[in-house]
Write an enzyme that holds these catalytic residues in place. Sequence first.
Site, PDB file in Angstrom:
ATOM      1  N   ASP A 158       1.514   3.009  -2.776  1.00  0.00           N
ATOM      2  CA  ASP A 158       1.588   3.890  -3.943  1.00  0.00           C
ATOM      3  C   ASP A 158       1.471   5.353  -3.507  1.00  0.00           C
ATOM      4  O   ASP A 158       1.009   5.656  -2.400  1.00  0.00           O
ATOM      5  CB  ASP A 158       0.419   3.590  -4.895  1.00  0.00           C
ATOM      6  CG  ASP A 158       0.588   2.263  -5.618  1.00  0.00           C
ATOM      7  OD1 ASP A 158       1.517   1.503  -5.275  1.00  0.00           O
ATOM      8  OD2 ASP A 158      -0.226   1.994  -6.518  1.00  0.00           O
TER       9      ASP A 158
ATOM     10  N   HIS B 188      -1.843   3.047   0.270  1.00  0.00           N
ATOM     11  CA  HIS B 188      -1.239   4.346  -0.067  1.00  0.00           C
ATOM     12  C   HIS B 188      -0.669   4.962   1.208  1.00  0.00           C
ATOM     13  O   HIS B 188      -1.403   5.099   2.199  1.00  0.00           O
ATOM     14  CB  HIS B 188      -2.292   5.271  -0.680  1.00  0.00           C
ATOM     15  CG  HIS B 188      -2.873   4.736  -1.965  1.00  0.00           C
ATOM     16  ND1 HIS B 188      -3.853   3.766  -1.978  1.00  0.00           N
ATOM     17  CD2 HIS B 188      -2.590   5.016  -3.251  1.00  0.00           C
ATOM     18  CE1 HIS B 188      -4.146   3.475  -3.248  1.00  0.00           C
ATOM     19  NE2 HIS B 188      -3.397   4.224  -4.034  1.00  0.00           N
TER      20      HIS B 188
HETATM   21 ZN   LIG Z   1      -1.461   5.905  -7.574  1.00  0.00          ZN
END
Ligand SMILES: [Zn+2]
Length: 250
Positions: free
Chosen positions: A73, A217
């Site tokens: 993400d 991430h």
């Molecule tokens: Zn996020």
Amino acid sequence: MQIKRWMQGLGVVYTLLLLTICVPGWRMIRNGDEVQSTIKRIDGKQTVGQREKEEQETETRGKEKPKIALTFDDGPSAVYTPVLLDGLEKRGVKATFFLIGKNIETGGNAEIVKREQDEGHLIGNHTYNHVEITKLDDESAYQELKRTNEVIEGITGETVEFMRPPFGAWQKALEKKIHVLPVMWTVDPLDWATENPDEIVNKVVTEVEENDIILLHDCYDSSVKAALRIVDLLQAEGYEFVTVDELLVN
Ligand SMILES: [Zn+2]
């Protein structure tokens, strides 16, 4: 008479002598048989064991590898995403990237998005401003998704089908307005909360099971390092990394 008794005595001695010689011999033969049959039994057992083992190996070869998905993400990141893409390419791994619209446009990262597509990764929507959808009114929430879809589709030329709601907050009603499927996760090592890749790796490899969706991430150095180590460790365990659509379809 004396000769007859002497002969009888000799007969008894002879019989005893015969018994002394023969009984142990017979015992030896019997023991020998037992030894032989024991060897046969062990041989038989080993043969059956080996056969079972071979059958199991054939089954394993025939079976599909357990699948898991890595999802990233908050990208793209001009610094860390290319490093991750290099590592994934080297390992033949496909992943899923949920992109923030603003990071593509203001970061000038269109080339990274194109590269993600060219290298077989799945690209999804993570809103334009990384906002918690449920805290917005319907129209603003819709715009967050629509704008990001437009940015991604403008680069890839393909319809965006999946999205990851920031903070896991999703508004079901939005699915009627925009056709994106929300994709959550099953393993969250909280990679953003540590700079230690080992910590991230340990959390993932101890928790992970078949069909898991791992949340990471690609905007942190430690997360990218951890992701590649996770790939190495889990590939060695026989896992196959796939894009999330493959797990959702099955
Ligand atoms: Zn996020």
